[in-house]
Design an enzyme around this catalytic site. Structure first.
Site, short mmCIF file in Angstrom:
data_model
loop_
_atom_site.label_atom_id
_atom_site.label_comp_id
_atom_site.label_asym_id
_atom_site.label_seq_id
_atom_site.Cartn_x
_atom_site.Cartn_y
_atom_site.Cartn_z
N ASP A 143 0.82 -1.22 0.00
CA ASP A 143 0.00 0.00 0.00
C ASP A 143 0.85 1.26 0.00
OD1 ASP A 143 -2.72 -1.04 0.16
OD2 ASP A 143 -2.17 -1.76 2.16
N ASP A 199 -7.70 1.86 11.72
CA ASP A 199 -6.46 2.64 11.72
C ASP A 199 -6.65 4.03 11.11
OD1 ASP A 199 -4.88 0.78 13.07
OD2 ASP A 199 -4.54 -0.37 11.24
N SER A 225 -2.69 -10.08 5.86
CA SER A 225 -2.32 -8.72 6.23
C SER A 225 -1.85 -8.77 7.69
CB SER A 225 -3.55 -7.81 6.08
OG SER A 225 -3.33 -6.61 6.78
N ARG A 254 -0.73 3.59 16.99
CA ARG A 254 -1.15 4.61 16.02
C ARG A 254 -1.01 6.04 16.53
NH1 ARG A 254 0.17 1.45 12.13
NH2 ARG A 254 -1.42 0.05 11.33
N1 ARG Z 1 -8.19 -5.19 14.30
C1 ARG Z 1 -6.97 -4.65 14.85
C2 ARG Z 1 -7.17 -3.21 15.23
O1 ARG Z 1 -8.06 -2.58 14.76
C3 ARG Z 1 -5.79 -4.88 13.95
C4 ARG Z 1 -5.56 -3.89 12.88
C5 ARG Z 1 -4.40 -4.26 12.02
N2 ARG Z 1 -4.07 -3.17 11.16
C6 ARG Z 1 -3.45 -3.31 9.97
N3 ARG Z 1 -3.21 -2.22 9.29
N4 ARG Z 1 -3.11 -4.48 9.49
O2 ARG Z 1 -6.44 -2.70 16.03
#
Ligand code: ARG
Length: 390
Positions: A10, A119, A167, A90
């Site tokens: 990405d 995110d 992912s 984050r």
């Molecule tokens: N579901 C988790 C969260 O919202 C994991 C997110 C993983 N993020 C990613 N960009 N792969 O915190």
């Protein structure tokens, strides 16, 4: 522009697109929060594909001390299960991006989040809270990019694609795996997705470890003082080799989607279990009852990207106040996927052997009768009325 850059598909595609479509000068930023990546290689890749400058920020210590430790004090588990690894990192990343954007005079901060996940919520809200004048660019979301298109674009531009089917997001506090066969919630996760934990049924020897806490924060392992980052790394290894910390649950995302999430978080699960046990030993039952509500709200805020929300600081003030007496050691037995507390000690324990014992003691048992009569007064009365009595 400043772009949050992981070196994955990405963000590599975005780096090129921002130059191509917006004629942007892009500074890439990679924040090291303990993910197992080759940061020199990431920098090289960024510069090769047009970044005017690249920053690698080692934020491991800050991540553990300022983000993970408060999460331990809050026993933070979203939905009762998820230790929030990604969610905690984050706001720290947003802070680093904002610092660099201000220093470099960038007016836009870009990230690679889709419009489906949490995110984007965390990045957007954190960036706008810290730097209200900045624009946020989320090309995957804004231009509706999808995987097949990105792979095709990457190939055309000579961007190496080594993406697997899953992912994965990783930092010191945990690892998340999504996608592929995992999108079928009825199918057990294949063994191949795990990287930090061995299969629990494969381990046969139990192992006891002792964790020391001071004011709710872990400071030593088996009697030896260890620095914050090392302690988390060490526990990921120790608990991971006993299969501790595998999580498979259904999660309610900020945007309303239900998703099936797999995590590995050996240190997080072990530390929260030990910490919660120590709290039960030293805090009053009234504090414990109320703190559960605070913990639930704290985890909810962090999950939903509200790290910089005033309510979070308010909850922290409560938590820090009550954690002042959370000192002591907890013995944890690691065995076949479990981290079981098997012993605890504390100078502030409210546990009194004299009171708890089955042996003879000074405790006056006759006091209990008056207490029970008054405590049960209304409930007993209500039952009597229901039975038609007076
Ligand atoms: N579901 C988790 C969260 O919202 C994991 C997110 C993983 N993020 C990613 N960009 N792969 O915190």
């Amino acid at each position: 522009m400043v772009l949050a850059y992981s070196g994955g598909l990405d963000t590599s595609v975005i780096l090129k697109l921002l130059q191509e479509r917006l004629k942007a000068e892009v500074i890439t930023v990679t924040v090291d929060v303990g993910q197992q990546d080759d940061f020199a290689e990431i920098e090289e890749k960024a510069l090769k594909f047009g970044a005017v400058k690249h920053y690698t920020v080692d934020a491991k210590k800050e991540f553990v001390e300022e983000y993970v430790f408060p999460a331990i004090k809050a026993n933070a588990l979203y939905g009762g299960e998820y230790p929030l690894a990604t969610a905690l990192a984050r706001p720290l990343m947003a802070k680093k991006l904002v610092d660099i954007a201000k220093k470099e005079g960038a007016d836009t901060i870009a990230h690679g989040c889709t419009g489906k996940g949490n995110d984007q919520v965390r990045f957007d809200i954190s960036i706008k809270s810290l730097y209200p004048e900045a624009n946020v660019a989320a090309p995957v979301r804004e231009w509706g990019l999808d995987r097949a298109w990105e792979i095709d674009y990457a190939r055309k531009h000579g961007i190496p694609v080594k993406e697997g089917i899953y992912s994965v997001d990783e930092n010191l506090w945990g690892r998340s795996v999504e996608g592929g066969i995992l999108e079928d919630p009825s199918t057990p996760p294949p063994e191949e997705i795990y990287a930090w934990t061995v299969s629990p049924e494969k381990v046969s020897q139990p192992e006891d470890i002792v964790i020391d806490f001071v004011k709710g924060i872990p400071v030593a392992l088996d009697g030896e003082k260890v620095d914050a980052v090392k302690l988390i790394e060490e526990l990921n290894f120790l608990a991971g080799r006993h299969g501790v910390g595998r999580i498979d649950h259904i999660e309610d995302r900020a945007v309303g989607i239900k998703s099936r999430e797999i995590y590995e978080a050996p240190a997080a699960i072990t530390l929260i279990r030990a910490h919660r046990d120590l709290e039960k030993f030293v805090l009053t039952k009234w504090v414990l009852e109320f703190k559960r509500l605070v913990e639930e709200k704290w985890a909810w805020l962090i999950y939903h990207g509200l790290w910089f929300e005033p309510l979070k600081a308010g909850l922290d003030a409560f938590i820090d106040h009550v954690e002042a007496s959370v000192d002591g050691s907890v013995k944890v037995r690691l065995y076949k996927g479990h981290a079981m507390v098997v012993g605890r000690e504390s100078p502030h324990a409210l546990y009194e052997h004299e009171l708890a014992t089955f042996e003879a003691s000074d405790y006056d048992q006759s006091m209990a009768v008056g207490y029970i009569n008054l405590f049960g007064l209304q409930s007993i009365l209500a039952s009597r009325r229901a039975l038609g009595g007076r």
